[in-house]
Design a protein around this motif. Structure first.
Motif, PDB file in Angstrom:
ATOM      1  N   ARG A   2     -25.207  24.572 -24.556  1.00  0.00           N
ATOM      2  CA  ARG A   2     -24.398  23.533 -24.501  1.00  0.00           C
ATOM      3  C   ARG A   2     -24.375  22.149 -24.558  1.00  0.00           C
ATOM      4  N   LEU A   3     -24.048  21.234 -24.638  1.00  0.00           N
ATOM      5  CA  LEU A   3     -23.170  20.069 -23.654  1.00  0.00           C
ATOM      6  C   LEU A   3     -22.208  19.091 -24.096  1.00  0.00           C
ATOM      7  N   TYR A   4     -21.851  18.853 -22.729  1.00  0.00           N
ATOM      8  CA  TYR A   4     -20.132  19.028 -23.224  1.00  0.00           C
ATOM      9  C   TYR A   4     -19.888  16.963 -22.533  1.00  0.00           C
ATOM     10  N   ALA A   5     -18.777  16.130 -22.843  1.00  0.00           N
ATOM     11  CA  ALA A   5     -18.656  15.264 -22.282  1.00  0.00           C
ATOM     12  C   ALA A   5     -17.018  14.970 -21.869  1.00  0.00           C
ATOM     13  N   GLY A   6     -16.843  14.721 -21.114  1.00  0.00           N
ATOM     14  CA  GLY A   6     -14.709  14.469 -20.815  1.00  0.00           C
ATOM     15  C   GLY A   6     -15.008  14.473 -19.941  1.00  0.00           C
ATOM     16  N   ASN A   7     -12.793  14.446 -19.265  1.00  0.00           N
ATOM     17  CA  ASN A   7     -12.957  14.417 -17.495  1.00  0.00           C
ATOM     18  C   ASN A   7     -12.802  15.993 -17.090  1.00  0.00           C
ATOM     19  N   PRO A   8     -13.228  16.294 -16.054  1.00  0.00           N
ATOM     20  CA  PRO A   8     -13.345  17.602 -15.559  1.00  0.00           C
ATOM     21  C   PRO A   8     -11.428  17.877 -15.230  1.00  0.00           C
ATOM     22  N   ARG A   9     -10.735  16.977 -15.298  1.00  0.00           N
ATOM     23  CA  ARG A   9      -9.204  17.148 -15.164  1.00  0.00           C
ATOM     24  C   ARG A   9      -8.530  17.165 -16.592  1.00  0.00           C
ATOM     25  N   ARG A  10      -8.942  16.975 -17.290  1.00  0.00           N
ATOM     26  CA  ARG A  10      -8.442  17.089 -18.808  1.00  0.00           C
ATOM     27  C   ARG A  10      -9.267  17.574 -19.482  1.00  0.00           C
ATOM     28  N   THR A  11     -10.100  17.082 -20.446  1.00  0.00           N
ATOM     29  CA  THR A  11     -10.441  17.814 -21.198  1.00  0.00           C
ATOM     30  C   THR A  11     -11.510  17.660 -21.689  1.00  0.00           C
ATOM     31  N   PHE A  12     -12.164  18.362 -22.370  1.00  0.00           N
ATOM     32  CA  PHE A  12     -14.210  18.005 -22.999  1.00  0.00           C
ATOM     33  C   PHE A  12     -14.264  18.031 -24.319  1.00  0.00           C
ATOM     34  N   GLU A  13     -15.129  18.238 -24.628  1.00  0.00           N
ATOM     35  CA  GLU A  13     -15.663  17.770 -26.257  1.00  0.00           C
ATOM     36  C   GLU A  13     -16.620  18.259 -26.239  1.00  0.00           C
ATOM     37  N   CYS A  14     -16.920  19.302 -27.189  1.00  0.00           N
ATOM     38  CA  CYS A  14     -19.157  19.475 -27.140  1.00  0.00           C
ATOM     39  C   CYS A  14     -18.936  18.595 -28.302  1.00  0.00           C
ATOM     40  N   ILE A  15     -20.477  17.917 -27.557  1.00  0.00           N
ATOM     41  CA  ILE A  15     -21.159  16.660 -28.213  1.00  0.00           C
ATOM     42  C   ILE A  15     -22.513  16.769 -28.908  1.00  0.00           C
ATOM     43  N   GLU A  16     -23.147  18.054 -28.395  1.00  0.00           N
ATOM     44  CA  GLU A  16     -23.785  18.941 -28.874  1.00  0.00           C
ATOM     45  C   GLU A  16     -24.045  20.464 -28.817  1.00  0.00           C
ATOM     46  N   ARG A  17     -23.791  21.072 -29.954  1.00  0.00           N
ATOM     47  CA  ARG A  17     -23.321  22.336 -29.468  1.00  0.00           C
ATOM     48  C   ARG A  17     -25.136  22.999 -30.032  1.00  0.00           C
ATOM     49  N   ASP A  18     -25.298  22.771 -29.943  1.00  0.00           N
ATOM     50  CA  ASP A  18     -27.443  23.426 -30.322  1.00  0.00           C
ATOM     51  C   ASP A  18     -28.155  22.538 -29.294  1.00  0.00           C
ATOM     52  N   LEU A  19     -28.217  22.467 -27.636  1.00  0.00           N
ATOM     53  CA  LEU A  19     -28.759  21.238 -27.231  1.00  0.00           C
ATOM     54  C   LEU A  19     -29.937  22.431 -26.949  1.00  0.00           C
ATOM     55  N   PHE A  20     -29.827  23.675 -26.443  1.00  0.00           N
ATOM     56  CA  PHE A  20     -31.278  24.443 -26.541  1.00  0.00           C
ATOM     57  C   PHE A  20     -30.908  25.552 -26.597  1.00  0.00           C
ATOM     58  N   SER A  21     -31.955  26.683 -27.397  1.00  0.00           N
ATOM     59  CA  SER A  21     -31.485  27.927 -27.991  1.00  0.00           C
ATOM     60  C   SER A  21     -33.155  28.309 -28.626  1.00  0.00           C
ATOM     61  N   LEU A  22     -32.570  29.506 -28.959  1.00  0.00           N
ATOM     62  CA  LEU A  22     -33.825  30.504 -29.079  1.00  0.00           C
ATOM     63  C   LEU A  22     -33.747  29.992 -31.216  1.00  0.00           C
ATOM     64  N   SER A  23     -33.114  29.765 -31.554  1.00  0.00           N
ATOM     65  CA  SER A  23     -33.155  29.664 -33.213  1.00  0.00           C
ATOM     66  C   SER A  23     -33.846  28.033 -33.386  1.00  0.00           C
ATOM     67  N   LYS A  24     -33.411  27.456 -32.795  1.00  0.00           N
ATOM     68  CA  LYS A  24     -34.045  25.360 -32.579  1.00  0.00           C
ATOM     69  C   LYS A  24     -35.497  25.301 -31.764  1.00  0.00           C
ATOM     70  N   ASN A  25     -34.950  26.204 -30.511  1.00  0.00           N
ATOM     71  CA  ASN A  25     -36.893  25.602 -29.259  1.00  0.00           C
ATOM     72  C   ASN A  25     -37.891  26.525 -29.620  1.00  0.00           C
ATOM     73  N   GLY A  26     -37.136  27.882 -30.092  1.00  0.00           N
ATOM     74  CA  GLY A  26     -38.243  29.504 -30.425  1.00  0.00           C
ATOM     75  C   GLY A  26     -38.588  29.889 -28.832  1.00  0.00           C
ATOM     76  N   LYS A  27     -37.501  29.561 -27.849  1.00  0.00           N
ATOM     77  CA  LYS A  27     -37.805  30.161 -26.133  1.00  0.00           C
ATOM     78  C   LYS A  27     -36.109  31.267 -25.828  1.00  0.00           C
ATOM     79  N   GLY A  28     -36.317  32.029 -25.831  1.00  0.00           N
ATOM     80  CA  GLY A  28     -34.662  32.679 -25.812  1.00  0.00           C
ATOM     81  C   GLY A  28     -34.029  32.601 -24.540  1.00  0.00           C
ATOM     82  N   TYR A  29     -32.562  32.940 -24.475  1.00  0.00           N
ATOM     83  CA  TYR A  29     -32.502  33.316 -23.538  1.00  0.00           C
ATOM     84  C   TYR A  29     -32.239  31.823 -22.055  1.00  0.00           C
ATOM     85  N   PRO A  30     -31.401  30.232 -22.665  1.00  0.00           N
ATOM     86  CA  PRO A  30     -31.610  29.457 -22.020  1.00  0.00           C
ATOM     87  C   PRO A  30     -29.990  29.585 -21.423  1.00  0.00           C
ATOM     88  N   ASN A  31     -29.754  29.444 -20.012  1.00  0.00           N
ATOM     89  CA  ASN A  31     -28.726  29.553 -19.367  1.00  0.00           C
ATOM     90  C   ASN A  31     -28.546  28.077 -18.104  1.00  0.00           C
TER      91      ASN A  31
END
Length: 119
Positions: free
Chosen positions: A11-40
């Motif tokens: 997942r991709l997040y945006a925000g201020n490291p000293r305050r809060t973050f929000e998820c701007i992309e819930r499925d950036l890279f994944s087995l289900s979306k990209n067909g390639k396993g265990y991104p880390n």
């Protein structure tokens, strides 16, 4: 960036490291979306045009590292399979066309720490 081992998803997040973050992309890279396993593990860089570049480690199936590039606002990603394993990814953008990458790579004699040029 954050990864979920169970979901095999990043997942991709945006925000201020000293305050809060929000998820701007819930499925950036994944087995289900990209067909390639265990991104880390990932590292992120920006070029002079504000494009975000992500170097992504994977530890399943072919285990090949992925390179993602997106223009602001970072919603449409172009992924390239780098064809080899890179663990403990670290990347330093040198200019719009080149970066230095370090991490573990697999050789015939086992894992080695490497410094690589990426263009």
């Amino acid at each position: 960036m954050a990864y979920n081992r169970a979901a095999q998803q990043t997942r991709l997040y945006a925000g201020n490291p000293r305050r809060t973050f929000e998820c701007i992309e819930r499925d950036l890279f994944s087995l289900s979306k990209n067909g390639k396993g265990y991104p880390n593990e990932t590292d992120i860089a920006f070029d002079d045009n504000g494009n975000m570049i992500i170097l992504l480690r994977r530890d399943a199936d072919t285990c090949t590292a992925q390179l993602g590039v997106a223009k602001p606002p970072y919603r449409r990603w172009q992924w390239t399979d780098l064809g080899g394993y890179i663990g403990g990814t670290a990347m330093l953008a040198m200019d719009n066309n080149k970066a230095l990458v370090s991490g573990r790579v697999w050789t015939e004699r086992g894992p080695k720490t490497a410094l690589l040029a990426l263009n």
